[in-house]
Write a protein that holds these residues in place. Structure first.
Motif, short mmCIF file in Angstrom:
data_model
loop_
_atom_site.label_atom_id
_atom_site.label_comp_id
_atom_site.label_asym_id
_atom_site.label_seq_id
_atom_site.Cartn_x
_atom_site.Cartn_y
_atom_site.Cartn_z
N ARG A 178 0.86 -1.19 0.00
CA ARG A 178 0.00 0.00 0.00
C ARG A 178 0.89 1.23 0.00
O ARG A 178 1.92 1.27 0.69
N PHE A 187 1.11 5.48 0.38
CA PHE A 187 0.46 6.68 0.91
C PHE A 187 1.34 7.90 0.64
O PHE A 187 2.57 7.81 0.65
N GLU A 193 -4.16 7.73 0.11
CA GLU A 193 -3.61 6.51 -0.48
C GLU A 193 -3.62 6.62 -1.99
O GLU A 193 -4.53 7.23 -2.57
N ARG A 208 -2.74 -1.01 -5.35
CA ARG A 208 -4.12 -0.67 -5.69
C ARG A 208 -4.27 -0.39 -7.18
O ARG A 208 -5.33 -0.60 -7.76
#
Length: 307
Positions: free
Chosen positions: A64, A66, A72, A106
């Motif tokens: 992930r 950020f 994000e 993502r």
């Protein structure tokens, strides 16, 4: 740990190690902002949270990403190169010698290969860009060839700016100019990054064609502002320049922080090669860890997406 790629720096927090992380499985935006703050925290342009599971050869490694504002994001070319080097250094030794592997974000899966571990040189498969479309008098056409005229709050050549929009993990807007510098980015970057036509924001690349193998690029990221370099931004600039016939398939992209190499294949797939470096390793103080743990209460997302 902190890594940098051409001056773009990220903190890496590894929840797969024993003891987990003070950020927890869902890092609150307030905690991310504090950790990335250059005065009150460790300081960085963003945070890489991963690997989320212990890495195994042949299995995509989840990550992930950020930004410093707590938002994000789906993709970061520089961040992925840093994470790849970290994985090879601390998890899978075979990846140091060029064995390909995959990182899952993502924004999708990214194929990765370390071409020179000692130099920190990493190659990424960034996929195919998706160009936006614009209505014209002749019907619907891709804006990659002619661009779209966008009115902004400026005067003279800044009153209406011709841009090309595309998506490469995250949205990008490319602007060609005869001269690019930090002053231009400061003047037009915020207006284009958060123009009403882009409610989720867009990263802006100001591009000068030096020759048919070289681009000069200055980047304004939607969630950060001016940055010395952007991996996905360099790919976006090269993709548009190549689509317009301004450069060939192999492009050197020069940014204030340094250079990367971008290749555009015949099928449109883009690969990015550049260096990255570990900067530091450290342990957060008990007081900062306590404050980070407390930041989850009542915090709200920034509402702006990452780079």
């Amino acid at each position: 740990m902190k890594y940098q790629a051409l001056g773009n720096d990220y903190l890496i927090v590894d929840p797969s190690r024993a003891g987990g992380t003070v950020l927890g499985p869902e890092p609150p935006p307030e905690a991310v902002r504090l950790l990335c703050d250059r005065h009150y925290g460790a300081g960085a342009d963003g945070l890489l949270l991963g690997p989320l599971e212990r890495p195994e050869p042949g299995t995509p490694v989840p990550l992930r990403i950020f930004n410093a504002d707590g938002s994000e994001c789906g993709m970061s070319g520089n961040g992925l190169r840093m994470f790849a080097l970290y994985l090879a250094e601390h998890h899978i030794e075979a990846w140091r010698t060029g064995t390909p592997f995959t990182v899952r974000t993502r924004g999708g899966d990214t194929d990765v290969r370390i071409t020179d571990f000692r130099e920190g040189r990493v190659r990424l498969g960034m996929g195919r860009p998706r160009f936006a479309s614009a209505e014209s008098s002749e019907g619907k056409e891709s804006d990659r060839d002619s661009g779209v005229a966008v009115p902004v709050a400026g005067e003279g050549p800044d009153a209406v700016v011709t841009v090309t929009d595309l998506h490469l993990g995250v949205p990008h807007t490319v602007v060609f100019r005869d001269r690019v510098d930090g002053e231009l980015a400061q003047r037009l970057g915020p207006a284009l990054a958060w123009h009403p036509r882009c409610p989720e924001g867009t990263n802006v690349e100001f591009v000068r064609v030096h020759d048919n193998r070289t681009l000069e690029v200055v980047v304004w990221e939607r969630a950060v502002g001016p940055v010395p370099a952007s991996g996905s931004g360099a790919c976006a600039a090269a993709a548009v320049a190549h689509a317009r016939g301004l450069v060939g398939g192999d492009v050197r992209v020069r940014m204030p922080g340094g250079e990367v190499d971008v290749s555009v294949a015949r099928d449109g797939r883009i690969s990015l090669t550049g260096t990255t470096q570990e900067v530091m390793r450290g342990v957060l103080s008990p007081s900062l860890r306590e404050e980070l743990a407390d930041r989850g209460t009542g915090s709200q997302p920034s509402g702006r997406s990452g780079t």
